[in-house]
Design a protein around this motif. Structure first.
Motif, PDB file in Angstrom:
ATOM      1  N   SER A  67       0.823  -1.209   0.000  1.00 32.14           N
ATOM      2  CA  SER A  67       0.000   0.000   0.000  1.00 32.14           C
ATOM      3  C   SER A  67       0.860   1.264   0.000  1.00 32.14           C
ATOM      4  CB  SER A  67      -0.972  -0.001   1.179  1.00 32.14           C
ATOM      5  OG  SER A  67      -0.274   0.003   2.394  1.00 32.14           O
ATOM      6  N   MET A  68       2.035   1.230   0.623  1.00 28.93           N
ATOM      7  CA  MET A  68       2.914   2.399   0.574  1.00 28.93           C
ATOM      8  C   MET A  68       3.542   2.564  -0.817  1.00 28.93           C
ATOM      9  SD  MET A  68       2.785   4.210   3.227  1.00 28.93           S
ATOM     10  CE  MET A  68       4.225   5.253   3.246  1.00 28.93           C
ATOM     11  N   PHE A  83       1.681   4.457  -3.532  1.00 28.62           N
ATOM     12  CA  PHE A  83       1.744   5.917  -3.557  1.00 28.62           C
ATOM     13  C   PHE A  83       2.927   6.433  -4.358  1.00 28.62           C
ATOM     14  CE2 PHE A  83      -1.043   5.467   0.090  1.00 28.62           C
ATOM     15  CZ  PHE A  83      -1.913   6.529  -0.068  1.00 28.62           C
ATOM     16  N   SER A 125       5.313   7.387  -7.401  1.00 27.71           N
ATOM     17  CA  SER A 125       5.093   7.799  -8.789  1.00 27.71           C
ATOM     18  C   SER A 125       6.420   7.769  -9.531  1.00 27.71           C
ATOM     19  CB  SER A 125       4.487   9.203  -8.834  1.00 27.71           C
ATOM     20  OG  SER A 125       5.361  10.119  -8.211  1.00 27.71           O
ATOM     21  N   LYS A 137       5.564  -0.726 -11.952  1.00 26.24           N
ATOM     22  CA  LYS A 137       4.890  -0.550 -10.670  1.00 26.24           C
ATOM     23  C   LYS A 137       4.048  -1.766 -10.332  1.00 26.24           C
ATOM     24  CE  LYS A 137       2.295   2.871  -8.112  1.00 26.24           C
ATOM     25  NZ  LYS A 137       1.741   4.225  -8.155  1.00 26.24           N
ATOM     26  N   ASN A 143      -1.147   2.405   8.208  1.00 29.59           N
ATOM     27  CA  ASN A 143      -0.730   3.135   7.014  1.00 29.59           C
ATOM     28  C   ASN A 143      -1.360   4.523   6.999  1.00 29.59           C
ATOM     29  OD1 ASN A 143       0.152   3.895   4.492  1.00 29.59           O
ATOM     30  ND2 ASN A 143      -0.339   1.949   3.554  1.00 29.59           N
ATOM     31  N   ILE A 179       0.642   8.134   7.037  1.00 26.54           N
ATOM     32  CA  ILE A 179       0.379   9.170   6.039  1.00 26.54           C
ATOM     33  C   ILE A 179      -0.039  10.473   6.722  1.00 26.54           C
ATOM     34  CG2 ILE A 179      -1.181   9.840   4.166  1.00 26.54           C
ATOM     35  CD1 ILE A 179      -1.120   6.845   3.342  1.00 26.54           C
ATOM     36  N   PHE A 236       6.591  10.201  -3.868  1.00 27.59           N
ATOM     37  CA  PHE A 236       5.283   9.765  -3.394  1.00 27.59           C
ATOM     38  C   PHE A 236       4.219  10.730  -3.921  1.00 27.59           C
ATOM     39  CE2 PHE A 236       8.179   8.006  -0.232  1.00 27.59           C
ATOM     40  CZ  PHE A 236       7.772   6.694  -0.245  1.00 27.59           C
ATOM     41  N   ALA A 239       1.647   9.551  -6.380  1.00 27.41           N
ATOM     42  CA  ALA A 239       0.500   8.861  -6.975  1.00 27.41           C
ATOM     43  C   ALA A 239      -0.601   8.723  -5.922  1.00 27.41           C
ATOM     44  CB  ALA A 239       0.919   7.500  -7.511  1.00 27.41           C
ATOM     45  N   TYR A 240      -1.208   9.851  -5.585  1.00 27.26           N
ATOM     46  CA  TYR A 240      -2.179   9.864  -4.502  1.00 27.26           C
ATOM     47  C   TYR A 240      -3.433   9.058  -4.829  1.00 27.26           C
ATOM     48  CZ  TYR A 240       0.791  13.690  -3.023  1.00 27.26           C
ATOM     49  OH  TYR A 240       1.867  14.451  -2.677  1.00 27.26           O
ATOM     50  N   GLY A 244      -2.577   5.235  -4.713  1.00 27.62           N
ATOM     51  CA  GLY A 244      -2.303   4.856  -3.334  1.00 27.62           C
ATOM     52  C   GLY A 244      -3.559   4.841  -2.481  1.00 27.62           C
ATOM     53  N   ALA A 245      -4.378   5.884  -2.622  1.00 27.86           N
ATOM     54  CA  ALA A 245      -5.627   5.939  -1.856  1.00 27.86           C
ATOM     55  C   ALA A 245      -6.577   4.826  -2.275  1.00 27.86           C
ATOM     56  CB  ALA A 245      -6.292   7.301  -2.045  1.00 27.86           C
TER      57      ALA A 245
END
Length: 139
Positions: free
Chosen positions: A21-22, A25, A27, A34, A76, A80, A104, A106-107, A110-111
């Protein structure tokens, strides 16, 4: 002893799902690169989770997996939020180079991954049943 080993494997699985998950995020990587990176960290997560569930005889597997995913998602989210609060501080921004957290970015992805883990964890936890499945005296 099996329960202790199961919990240790659950923690290991949670760590690798946390890393997935980290990394979501991050990019600046090609989409296939990825995806391969996320898949590479998912493999040990699923192996550790399978070992943990096998050690408990697959009793309460939904609830155990749900708790692990919810815990990982909450941690997580806490990390954040902590980083966002630290970046809001002028003193912290003076201490770190300007482009320290540029990777970081790629919000959305990641979200999305974090929300998917949290939703899956919640669904598994709620469908896992109560304490009655454990048998007499929590055995």
């Amino acid at each position: 002893m099996r329960k202790v080993l199961s919990v240790i494997c659950q923690v290991i699985a949670g760590f690798f799902f946390y890393m997935v998950s980290m990394l979501a995020f991050m990019s600046g990587f090609p989409a296939m690169g990825k995806a391969a990176m996320l898949a590479g960290f998912s493999v040990p997560a699923f192996i550790a989770l399978a070992i943990a569930l096998a050690l408990t005889g697959l009793r309460n597997w939904k609830k155990d997996t749900g708790v692990m995913l919810l815990s990982m998602s909450a941690f997580n989210g806490f990390v954040i939020l902590t980083m966002a609060c630290m970046l809001a501080s002028e003193e912290f921004r003076k201490l770190v180079p300007a482009d320290s957290f540029a990777m970081f970015g790629a919000y959305f992805v990641g979200a999305l991954v974090l929300a998917a883990f949290a939703a899956l964890g919640w669904i598994l936890f709620k469908s896992g049943g109560g304490m009655a499945e454990q048998g007499p005296a929590g055995a």
